[in-house]
Design a protein around this motif. Sequence first.
Motif: not given
Length: 331
Positions: A260-265
């Motif tokens: 979830a974090v790497t998708r956005a950031l």
Amino acid sequence: MSKVRAVQRFGVVTAVFGLAVAACVSGPVNIGMPGAVSAPPARAITIRVQVQEGTARVVREIPLEQYVTATALSEVHPDVADAASAERMFEVQAVLARTYAVVNRGRHAKDGFDLCSTTHCQLYEPARLSTSRWAPSATEAVRRTAGELIWFNDAPARAVFHADCGGRTSDASAVWGGAPVPYLAAERDGGPADHAHADWTFETAAPALRSALDADPRTAIGARLDRIEIAGRDASGRAEQIVLHGTRTFVVRGEVFRDAVTRALGARSLRSTLFTIRKTRDGFLFSGKGFGHGVGLCQAGAMARLRAGASPEDVLGYYFPGTSLHRTGHP
């Protein structure tokens, strides 16, 4: 050291898809490891790959060995000063790419193709066949390993890999759930690889992290993110269970949180789940090791072993213990 040196000749085996490891499509996907189900033999394999061409996504049908060459070039970026080790690394990656493609052929069948061209499946950048200085080396590596698959018992193995395990690989079941896989177990990546693994830090403001989590239904925290707690680690030290405290309080699997974090950031935000978390005045500081999910072959460790004199067969045997190499019968 390994059974991988035994090379036999069999008919080509194809396989159908398993669950997603990370996403190449819009919207969240379940985190799981690719499956391996044997199917009737085939005399030749082509791979239907979805690629980005300009602003359009198109499906191209590509001969397996050509696909393997482009994928190896896309997934390996060797040190120019160490050409000999780089050439052996391309052999390792060619066998990985071929086995992965055969096992996961049809992974995107419902979408009308076999494999995508992103890290959800394998990176596939066909332009590298003409632009990369390593194209001749990769082509020769694919020729030398033509038809070779990593095999376990009576089927191709689940040949997963990652960039850097941070010093220790993880058990597949700890990262993705499901039943343990004998050749995908947690192991220390020491010896020649002792100093091959990288440290990293990532700091983010709380609103940015909250927005990233809220963008994925699996990690949606709501209007407030107060605290992040690692509730459990696997045998290799990776964050297996994470508790999110905020408007909602709930537990997520570590790899789901990272996805979830790497998708956005971005992919280089949370490079792995081998991290610690510290609350700062304005947000959160993550300090970690490695890059990727940590299961199967560690590319950083593999390269260190090749530089120390290991053969490609030795390296594959180290990271996939109990497997062997089988050569398929292409016409």
